[in-house]
Design a protein around this motif. Structure first.
Motif, PDB file in Angstrom:
ATOM      1  N   VAL A 164      12.631  43.357  70.044  1.00  0.00           N
ATOM      2  CA  VAL A 164      13.889  42.914  70.804  1.00  0.00           C
ATOM      3  C   VAL A 164      13.957  41.257  70.497  1.00  0.00           C
ATOM      4  N   GLY A 165      15.063  40.772  70.158  1.00  0.00           N
ATOM      5  CA  GLY A 165      15.059  39.595  69.927  1.00  0.00           C
ATOM      6  C   GLY A 165      16.080  38.625  70.806  1.00  0.00           C
ATOM      7  N   TYR A 166      16.206  37.308  70.764  1.00  0.00           N
ATOM      8  CA  TYR A 166      16.922  36.510  71.379  1.00  0.00           C
ATOM      9  C   TYR A 166      17.619  35.370  70.578  1.00  0.00           C
ATOM     10  N   THR A 167      18.548  35.198  70.239  1.00  0.00           N
ATOM     11  CA  THR A 167      19.251  34.200  69.563  1.00  0.00           C
ATOM     12  C   THR A 167      19.908  33.299  70.392  1.00  0.00           C
ATOM     13  N   ARG A 168      19.703  31.909  70.536  1.00  0.00           N
ATOM     14  CA  ARG A 168      20.137  30.876  71.333  1.00  0.00           C
ATOM     15  C   ARG A 168      20.995  30.044  70.298  1.00  0.00           C
ATOM     16  N   MET A 169      22.233  30.194  70.291  1.00  0.00           N
ATOM     17  CA  MET A 169      23.161  29.197  69.591  1.00  0.00           C
ATOM     18  C   MET A 169      23.106  27.830  69.912  1.00  0.00           C
ATOM     19  N   SER A 170      23.264  26.986  68.909  1.00  0.00           N
ATOM     20  CA  SER A 170      23.671  25.553  69.186  1.00  0.00           C
ATOM     21  C   SER A 170      24.554  25.307  70.042  1.00  0.00           C
ATOM     22  N   SER A 171      24.813  24.239  70.795  1.00  0.00           N
ATOM     23  CA  SER A 171      25.882  23.936  71.681  1.00  0.00           C
ATOM     24  C   SER A 171      27.050  23.966  70.992  1.00  0.00           C
ATOM     25  N   ASP A 172      27.340  23.338  69.552  1.00  0.00           N
ATOM     26  CA  ASP A 172      28.543  23.406  69.036  1.00  0.00           C
ATOM     27  C   ASP A 172      28.965  24.743  68.769  1.00  0.00           C
ATOM     28  N   ILE A 173      28.196  25.726  68.623  1.00  0.00           N
ATOM     29  CA  ILE A 173      28.622  27.245  68.279  1.00  0.00           C
ATOM     30  C   ILE A 173      29.206  27.725  69.570  1.00  0.00           C
ATOM     31  N   ARG A 174      28.217  27.490  70.512  1.00  0.00           N
ATOM     32  CA  ARG A 174      28.699  27.963  72.042  1.00  0.00           C
ATOM     33  C   ARG A 174      29.872  27.576  72.207  1.00  0.00           C
ATOM     34  N   ASN A 175      30.242  26.360  72.097  1.00  0.00           N
ATOM     35  CA  ASN A 175      31.550  25.579  72.296  1.00  0.00           C
ATOM     36  C   ASN A 175      32.956  26.411  71.733  1.00  0.00           C
ATOM     37  N   ALA A 176      32.301  26.794  70.517  1.00  0.00           N
ATOM     38  CA  ALA A 176      33.344  27.657  69.792  1.00  0.00           C
ATOM     39  C   ALA A 176      33.595  28.947  70.113  1.00  0.00           C
ATOM     40  N   GLY A 177      32.879  29.506  70.716  1.00  0.00           N
ATOM     41  CA  GLY A 177      33.235  30.827  71.649  1.00  0.00           C
ATOM     42  C   GLY A 177      32.111  31.546  71.434  1.00  0.00           C
ATOM     43  N   TYR A 178      31.059  31.266  70.603  1.00  0.00           N
ATOM     44  CA  TYR A 178      30.115  32.511  69.997  1.00  0.00           C
ATOM     45  C   TYR A 178      28.684  32.206  71.177  1.00  0.00           C
ATOM     46  N   LYS A 179      28.734  33.256  71.958  1.00  0.00           N
ATOM     47  CA  LYS A 179      27.668  33.288  72.796  1.00  0.00           C
ATOM     48  C   LYS A 179      26.233  33.541  72.477  1.00  0.00           C
ATOM     49  N   SER A 180      25.136  33.046  72.948  1.00  0.00           N
ATOM     50  CA  SER A 180      23.843  33.438  72.636  1.00  0.00           C
ATOM     51  C   SER A 180      23.680  34.817  73.078  1.00  0.00           C
ATOM     52  N   TYR A 181      22.666  35.872  72.461  1.00  0.00           N
ATOM     53  CA  TYR A 181      22.625  37.236  72.545  1.00  0.00           C
ATOM     54  C   TYR A 181      21.246  37.701  72.255  1.00  0.00           C
ATOM     55  N   VAL A 182      21.326  39.119  72.886  1.00  0.00           N
ATOM     56  CA  VAL A 182      19.895  39.776  72.578  1.00  0.00           C
ATOM     57  C   VAL A 182      20.407  40.825  71.892  1.00  0.00           C
ATOM     58  N   ASP A 183      19.176  41.115  70.879  1.00  0.00           N
ATOM     59  CA  ASP A 183      19.633  42.137  69.998  1.00  0.00           C
ATOM     60  C   ASP A 183      18.425  43.066  70.033  1.00  0.00           C
ATOM     61  N   TYR A 184      18.349  44.396  69.706  1.00  0.00           N
ATOM     62  CA  TYR A 184      17.251  45.522  69.774  1.00  0.00           C
ATOM     63  C   TYR A 184      17.281  46.259  68.596  1.00  0.00           C
ATOM     64  N   ASN A 185      16.018  46.904  68.246  1.00  0.00           N
ATOM     65  CA  ASN A 185      15.627  47.759  67.084  1.00  0.00           C
ATOM     66  C   ASN A 185      14.502  48.802  67.528  1.00  0.00           C
ATOM     67  N   VAL A 186      15.015  50.022  67.239  1.00  0.00           N
ATOM     68  CA  VAL A 186      13.995  51.131  67.697  1.00  0.00           C
ATOM     69  C   VAL A 186      14.284  51.990  66.630  1.00  0.00           C
ATOM     70  N   GLY A 187      12.965  52.544  66.140  1.00  0.00           N
ATOM     71  CA  GLY A 187      12.968  53.455  65.169  1.00  0.00           C
ATOM     72  C   GLY A 187      11.733  53.789  64.560  1.00  0.00           C
ATOM     73  N   ALA A 188      11.395  54.527  63.594  1.00  0.00           N
ATOM     74  CA  ALA A 188      10.265  54.791  62.779  1.00  0.00           C
ATOM     75  C   ALA A 188      10.229  54.765  61.472  1.00  0.00           C
ATOM     76  N   THR A 189       9.007  54.710  60.980  1.00  0.00           N
ATOM     77  CA  THR A 189       8.950  54.596  59.315  1.00  0.00           C
ATOM     78  C   THR A 189       8.134  55.617  59.010  1.00  0.00           C
ATOM     79  N   TYR A 190       8.375  56.389  57.672  1.00  0.00           N
ATOM     80  CA  TYR A 190       7.268  57.377  57.061  1.00  0.00           C
ATOM     81  C   TYR A 190       6.885  56.541  55.799  1.00  0.00           C
ATOM     82  N   ASP A 191       5.600  56.855  55.768  1.00  0.00           N
ATOM     83  CA  ASP A 191       5.159  56.319  54.239  1.00  0.00           C
ATOM     84  C   ASP A 191       4.616  57.550  53.294  1.00  0.00           C
ATOM     85  N   PHE A 192       5.433  57.593  52.340  1.00  0.00           N
ATOM     86  CA  PHE A 192       5.035  58.710  51.294  1.00  0.00           C
ATOM     87  C   PHE A 192       4.035  58.284  50.517  1.00  0.00           C
TER      88      PHE A 192
END
Length: 222
Positions: free
Chosen positions: A137-165
């Motif tokens: 799980v991750g959290y991106t906190r945008m700079s104030s200039d980017i947030r002022n342009a309408g791009y909000k800070s957000y949370v991302d996620y990643n769930v899965g598996a890896t098989y090693d051959f």
């Protein structure tokens, strides 16, 4: 493809390259990074810098400093945390000198992505030989200039598996996505302006890059 060189002292440098299609005049992303890995008791530390380069359209060029820490136990699994901090004014085409025209808006200041931060926490566990479950799980906190342009800070996620051959060949599958979908929409169909005044556009469609997706990756290391 890419390459890495690691010295026994802990210093390392590397490069990774991929085809991309999201900036005008550019078709390649080239990442150059370097850092130092060391032990702090039972914790594996990693400090370094990475720059993302987009030849043909430098508006996407971004440089970050990062600090990571990892701890693992055979019975419990492996935990890792990493923080990346943007030091360049340009930030993946969201802010920077190339997105500011002082002649069109003389009373504004140059927007900057500097100070944008990304925190990621991940966990992995081998459940059967060659099969590893992974979650992050991750959290991106945008700079104030980017947030002022309408791009909000957000949370991302990643769930899965890896098989090693074995032999450096791995197969991974994961569900990846993020919230704040309405802040990150891309046009997939511009539509048709029926009356020519923008009051009714037929067939316009948009899709969020933060929409959840199932991604499969086949990788080979040499």
């Amino acid at each position: 493809g890419g390459f890495d060189f690691a010295h026994e002292s802990g210093f390392y440098v590397g490069n990774w390259n991929s085809s991309v299609n999201w900036l005008n005049g550019n078709s390649i992303e080239s990442d150059i990074y370097g850092g130092f890995k060391f032990k702090a008791g039972p914790v594996d530390m990693d400090v370094g810098a990475i720059t993302y380069i987009y030849p043909g359209n430098a508006a996407g060029n971004t440089t970050e400093l990062y600090l990571g820490a990892g701890w693992s136990d055979e019975a419990i699994g492996a935990f890792a945390v990493k923080y990346s901090h943007t030091v360049s004014k340009d930030y993946f085409n969201y802010a920077g000198a190339r997105n500011w025209n002082p002649y069109l808006d003389p009373f504004s200041s140059r927007p900057s992505g500097r100070g944008t931060g990304y925190l990621n926490v991940s966990y992995s566990k081998v459940i059967v030989p060659n099969l590893t479950l992974k979650a992050a799980v991750g959290y991106t906190r945008m700079s104030s200039d980017i947030r002022n342009a309408g791009y909000k800070s957000y949370v991302d996620y990643n769930v899965g598996a890896t098989y090693d051959f074995g032999g450096g060949l791995t197969l991974s599958g994961s569900v990846q996505g993020a919230n704040k979908k309405d802040s990150y929409l891309l046009s997939t169909a511009d539509g048709y302006d029926v009356y020519g005044d923008g009051s009714f556009i037929y067939g316009a469609q948009a899709q969020s890059v933060n929409k959840a997706r199932f991604i499969v990756t086949l990788a080979k290391s040499f």
